[in-house]
Design a protein around this motif. Sequence first.
Motif, PDB file in Angstrom:
ATOM      1  N   ARG A  97       0.828  -1.209   0.000  1.00  0.00           N
ATOM      2  CA  ARG A  97       0.000   0.000   0.000  1.00  0.00           C
ATOM      3  C   ARG A  97       0.861   1.257   0.000  1.00  0.00           C
ATOM      4  NH1 ARG A  97      -4.282  -0.735   4.800  1.00  0.00           N
ATOM      5  NH2 ARG A  97      -4.922   1.343   4.101  1.00  0.00           N
ATOM      6  N   THR A 115       2.534   1.398  -3.693  1.00  0.00           N
ATOM      7  CA  THR A 115       1.674   1.364  -4.884  1.00  0.00           C
ATOM      8  C   THR A 115       0.506   2.343  -4.744  1.00  0.00           C
ATOM      9  OG1 THR A 115       0.442  -0.524  -3.960  1.00  0.00           O
ATOM     10  CG2 THR A 115       2.267  -1.019  -5.469  1.00  0.00           C
ATOM     11  N   THR A 116      -0.398   2.080  -3.834  1.00  0.00           N
ATOM     12  CA  THR A 116      -1.562   2.952  -3.664  1.00  0.00           C
ATOM     13  C   THR A 116      -1.147   4.370  -3.276  1.00  0.00           C
ATOM     14  OG1 THR A 116      -2.826   1.018  -2.914  1.00  0.00           O
ATOM     15  CG2 THR A 116      -3.788   3.190  -2.515  1.00  0.00           C
ATOM     16  N   LEU A 117      -0.245   4.488  -2.292  1.00  0.00           N
ATOM     17  CA  LEU A 117       0.177   5.803  -1.812  1.00  0.00           C
ATOM     18  C   LEU A 117       1.357   6.353  -2.596  1.00  0.00           C
ATOM     19  CD1 LEU A 117      -0.157   5.085   2.016  1.00  0.00           C
ATOM     20  CD2 LEU A 117      -1.700   6.435   0.588  1.00  0.00           C
ATOM     21  N   SER A 123      -7.598   3.415   6.874  1.00  0.00           N
ATOM     22  CA  SER A 123      -7.697   3.968   5.528  1.00  0.00           C
ATOM     23  C   SER A 123      -6.303   4.286   4.989  1.00  0.00           C
ATOM     24  CB  SER A 123      -8.537   5.249   5.544  1.00  0.00           C
ATOM     25  OG  SER A 123      -7.852   6.276   6.267  1.00  0.00           O
ATOM     26  N   ASN A 124      -6.213   4.420   3.670  1.00  0.00           N
ATOM     27  CA  ASN A 124      -4.942   4.788   3.052  1.00  0.00           C
ATOM     28  C   ASN A 124      -4.455   6.148   3.553  1.00  0.00           C
ATOM     29  OD1 ASN A 124      -4.671   2.466   1.445  1.00  0.00           O
ATOM     30  ND2 ASN A 124      -6.052   3.329  -0.110  1.00  0.00           N
ATOM     31  N   ASN A 154      -0.885   6.800   5.439  1.00  0.00           N
ATOM     32  CA  ASN A 154       0.043   7.804   4.940  1.00  0.00           C
ATOM     33  C   ASN A 154       0.477   8.753   6.061  1.00  0.00           C
ATOM     34  OD1 ASN A 154       1.501   8.751   2.689  1.00  0.00           O
ATOM     35  ND2 ASN A 154       0.057  10.437   2.397  1.00  0.00           N
TER      36      ASN A 154
END
Length: 288
Positions: free
Chosen positions: A20, A23-25, A58-59, A63
């Motif tokens: 996460r 990739t996502t962040l 949550s993302n 973060n």
Amino acid sequence: MISLAELHIYHRIDREVFARLVTTLMRDPAESLLVIAVWLWLEEKGFSSLISKMSKLSNQMVNVLAREAVSGLNCLESDQVPNVPPNGGMYFTSRLLDRTDMSLLFFYHNRFSTIVGVKNVLNNVCAKIFTDILPLVMGIQVRLNQPIPMASFPHQLFGDVEIVRRAINHVEIPVAGGGDQILQLWGMPVLPKNNLSEDDKTMFLTFSRGFRVTKNEVRGLFTRLYGLDAVADVIMQENISDDAQPLFARLILNSIATVDRMLNGRRIAKFRVNGKHIWARKYERRDV
């Protein structure tokens, strides 16, 4: 035999959170290695289930927690007391852990323990369990059994790290003759103590000219202050005449934690024994 596939199963949640981050962040892969190494080290220090708890967040919150970990890492790079905000600078991490003792000052007061601990986790855990994720997010092709080039390494605090891409059936630790290692492995991130070098646990002491300090005085002072088993050895200045006064010495401790206790975040600590001053700082080997 313990295979890479089994390591991936054990570290499933760690791998999910790392994925996460990168990739996502879309956070920097090298920095993310250090961030998750910090979190794994904190779990080893007793801040339990940190990564498991954040895997449910949550993302956006993950973060925020990553940014707090980076702030903690930045505290390790300076000898100055960090400018700590009223919330401690690790507010969301402390809330997640339900611990009031987690702040930027934790990293400041445990500087050398943190550096050594994160370095060990980085090389013994992170370098093994993310070898399939890193080439994908970095957009590079790496052959099996070849190292993955990582920007920002060698790092000024944590040195170099060798991350080698392995096949999923690659065997990490053989069972035969390695029972203790297996226990450590499945209790990750408990790491072998012999990864700690003597230099990591060594202090450099200096004395005032005209006030002779003996080896017994040095040992006696620091065993009184930090415990009977605190001192491994005292090596006084060598290659001087019998009647000359030693002006410096190396104090080898049995624990990196004692280094942090002695310095308490300072670059130099001052002590006194029998009316004579001793200055102590972290030993740094200088190869000529």
